[in-house]
Design a protein around this motif. Structure first.
Motif, PDB file in Angstrom:
ATOM      1  N   ARG A  26      12.038 -21.027 -21.269  1.00 33.20           N
ATOM      2  CA  ARG A  26      10.977 -21.919 -20.824  1.00 33.20           C
ATOM      3  C   ARG A  26      10.610 -22.863 -21.962  1.00 33.20           C
ATOM      4  O   ARG A  26      10.614 -22.472 -23.125  1.00 33.20           O
ATOM      5  CB  ARG A  26       9.737 -21.123 -20.425  1.00 33.20           C
ATOM      6  CG  ARG A  26       9.913 -20.394 -19.136  1.00 33.20           C
ATOM      7  CD  ARG A  26       9.607 -21.332 -18.013  1.00 33.20           C
ATOM      8  NE  ARG A  26      10.108 -20.776 -16.770  1.00 33.20           N
ATOM      9  CZ  ARG A  26      10.379 -21.499 -15.722  1.00 33.20           C
ATOM     10  NH1 ARG A  26      10.232 -22.791 -15.769  1.00 33.20           N
ATOM     11  NH2 ARG A  26      10.823 -20.955 -14.627  1.00 33.20           N
ATOM     12  N   SER A  83       8.269 -24.969 -24.520  1.00 34.07           N
ATOM     13  CA  SER A  83       6.986 -24.660 -25.128  1.00 34.07           C
ATOM     14  C   SER A  83       5.972 -25.744 -24.768  1.00 34.07           C
ATOM     15  O   SER A  83       6.318 -26.805 -24.267  1.00 34.07           O
ATOM     16  CB  SER A  83       7.126 -24.568 -26.648  1.00 34.07           C
ATOM     17  OG  SER A  83       7.486 -25.831 -27.158  1.00 34.07           O
ATOM     18  N   ASP A  84       4.716 -25.447 -25.021  1.00 34.15           N
ATOM     19  CA  ASP A  84       3.651 -26.411 -24.733  1.00 34.15           C
ATOM     20  C   ASP A  84       3.596 -27.519 -25.771  1.00 34.15           C
ATOM     21  O   ASP A  84       2.842 -28.472 -25.614  1.00 34.15           O
ATOM     22  CB  ASP A  84       2.300 -25.695 -24.689  1.00 34.15           C
ATOM     23  CG  ASP A  84       2.214 -24.746 -23.504  1.00 34.15           C
ATOM     24  OD1 ASP A  84       2.937 -24.984 -22.516  1.00 34.15           O
ATOM     25  OD2 ASP A  84       1.419 -23.792 -23.564  1.00 34.15           O
ATOM     26  N   LYS A  85       4.394 -27.409 -26.827  1.00 36.93           N
ATOM     27  CA  LYS A  85       4.370 -28.400 -27.897  1.00 36.93           C
ATOM     28  C   LYS A  85       4.701 -29.792 -27.369  1.00 36.93           C
ATOM     29  O   LYS A  85       4.068 -30.772 -27.750  1.00 36.93           O
ATOM     30  CB  LYS A  85       5.374 -27.997 -28.974  1.00 36.93           C
ATOM     31  CG  LYS A  85       5.491 -28.984 -30.116  1.00 36.93           C
ATOM     32  CD  LYS A  85       6.403 -28.460 -31.200  1.00 36.93           C
ATOM     33  CE  LYS A  85       7.843 -28.629 -30.818  1.00 36.93           C
ATOM     34  NZ  LYS A  85       8.766 -28.334 -31.927  1.00 36.93           N
ATOM     35  N   TRP A  86       5.660 -29.875 -26.452  1.00 38.66           N
ATOM     36  CA  TRP A  86       6.082 -31.191 -25.958  1.00 38.66           C
ATOM     37  C   TRP A  86       5.022 -31.810 -25.067  1.00 38.66           C
ATOM     38  O   TRP A  86       4.824 -33.026 -25.081  1.00 38.66           O
ATOM     39  CB  TRP A  86       7.416 -31.067 -25.227  1.00 38.66           C
ATOM     40  CG  TRP A  86       8.455 -30.497 -26.126  1.00 38.66           C
ATOM     41  CD1 TRP A  86       9.045 -29.277 -26.026  1.00 38.66           C
ATOM     42  CD2 TRP A  86       8.996 -31.103 -27.303  1.00 38.66           C
ATOM     43  NE1 TRP A  86       9.924 -29.085 -27.052  1.00 38.66           N
ATOM     44  CE2 TRP A  86       9.914 -30.191 -27.852  1.00 38.66           C
ATOM     45  CE3 TRP A  86       8.788 -32.314 -27.945  1.00 38.66           C
ATOM     46  CZ2 TRP A  86      10.636 -30.458 -29.007  1.00 38.66           C
ATOM     47  CZ3 TRP A  86       9.509 -32.583 -29.095  1.00 38.66           C
ATOM     48  CH2 TRP A  86      10.419 -31.662 -29.608  1.00 38.66           C
ATOM     49  N   ASP A  87       4.316 -30.978 -24.302  1.00 40.04           N
ATOM     50  CA  ASP A  87       3.227 -31.516 -23.483  1.00 40.04           C
ATOM     51  C   ASP A  87       2.111 -32.065 -24.364  1.00 40.04           C
ATOM     52  O   ASP A  87       1.551 -33.127 -24.078  1.00 40.04           O
ATOM     53  CB  ASP A  87       2.668 -30.437 -22.557  1.00 40.04           C
ATOM     54  CG  ASP A  87       3.668 -30.023 -21.498  1.00 40.04           C
ATOM     55  OD1 ASP A  87       4.536 -30.854 -21.158  1.00 40.04           O
ATOM     56  OD2 ASP A  87       3.596 -28.874 -21.023  1.00 40.04           O
ATOM     57  N   ARG A  88       1.789 -31.335 -25.436  1.00 36.47           N
ATOM     58  CA  ARG A  88       0.752 -31.821 -26.347  1.00 36.47           C
ATOM     59  C   ARG A  88       1.169 -33.115 -27.025  1.00 36.47           C
ATOM     60  O   ARG A  88       0.363 -34.026 -27.197  1.00 36.47           O
ATOM     61  CB  ARG A  88       0.421 -30.763 -27.391  1.00 36.47           C
ATOM     62  CG  ARG A  88      -0.517 -29.697 -26.858  1.00 36.47           C
ATOM     63  CD  ARG A  88      -0.827 -28.684 -27.916  1.00 36.47           C
ATOM     64  NE  ARG A  88       0.323 -27.769 -27.944  1.00 36.47           N
ATOM     65  CZ  ARG A  88       0.766 -27.150 -29.028  1.00 36.47           C
ATOM     66  NH1 ARG A  88       0.170 -27.303 -30.173  1.00 36.47           N
ATOM     67  NH2 ARG A  88       1.808 -26.349 -28.973  1.00 36.47           N
ATOM     68  N   GLN A  97       0.744 -35.952 -24.596  1.00 38.16           N
ATOM     69  CA  GLN A  97      -0.661 -36.289 -24.400  1.00 38.16           C
ATOM     70  C   GLN A  97      -1.201 -37.098 -25.579  1.00 38.16           C
ATOM     71  O   GLN A  97      -1.929 -38.079 -25.385  1.00 38.16           O
ATOM     72  CB  GLN A  97      -1.493 -35.030 -24.204  1.00 38.16           C
ATOM     73  CG  GLN A  97      -1.277 -34.379 -22.857  1.00 38.16           C
ATOM     74  CD  GLN A  97      -1.989 -33.044 -22.738  1.00 38.16           C
ATOM     75  OE1 GLN A  97      -2.502 -32.512 -23.722  1.00 38.16           O
ATOM     76  NE2 GLN A  97      -2.010 -32.496 -21.535  1.00 38.16           N
TER      77      GLN A  97
END
Length: 130
Positions: free
Chosen positions: A61, A63-68, A71
């Motif tokens: 899956r 990571s949330d790093k790319w979403d941050r 943003q």
């Protein structure tokens, strides 16, 4: 030196099986989903690992790093657009805006096209003598 594992060319039957599984994934509509964990995609990943196309078959899956990052990237764009609109209202050119905002001229022009901001250009030619 470390020894590199040489990939063995797949047999005709393996290639046909791989293409069959690939067609099944495309027919299911999962071709643009990189992190799908359905049975079809897992079988394709395992077949690709067996044939030497992949190093591991477990699909991870993201990571949330790319979403941050996305943003913060969008937030910086919004701030820059507001600054740019204020400077464009003062009648500055894109070169003058890029100096004031410490951004490149191409970045300024890209944002102006994206957000439909009218940037003035300086008049060229002779100055009036009066």
């Amino acid at each position: 030196m470390s020894k590199v594992k040489k990939r063995v060319r797949p047999t005709r039957e393996q290639a046909q099986e791989f293409n069959r599984r690939l067609d099944a994934v495309v027919d299911a509509g999962h071709s643009s989903n990189l992190y799908c964990d359905c049975e079809l995609c897992q079988a394709l990943a395992e077949q690709a690992e067996l044939m030497g196309y992949r190093e591991y078959s477990i699909i991870k899956r993201p990571s949330d790093k790319w979403d941050r990052r996305k943003q913060t990237y969008e937030r910086i764009h919004q701030i820059d657009v507001v600054k740019m609109a204020n400077l464009a209202g003062q009648g500055l050119t894109s070169a003058e805006m890029s100096e004031k905002m410490h951004r490149s001229k191409s970045y300024i022009n890209k944002l102006a096209r994206e957000f439909d901001i009218k940037i003035f250009t300086k008049k060229r030619g002779r100055k009036p003598c009066h």
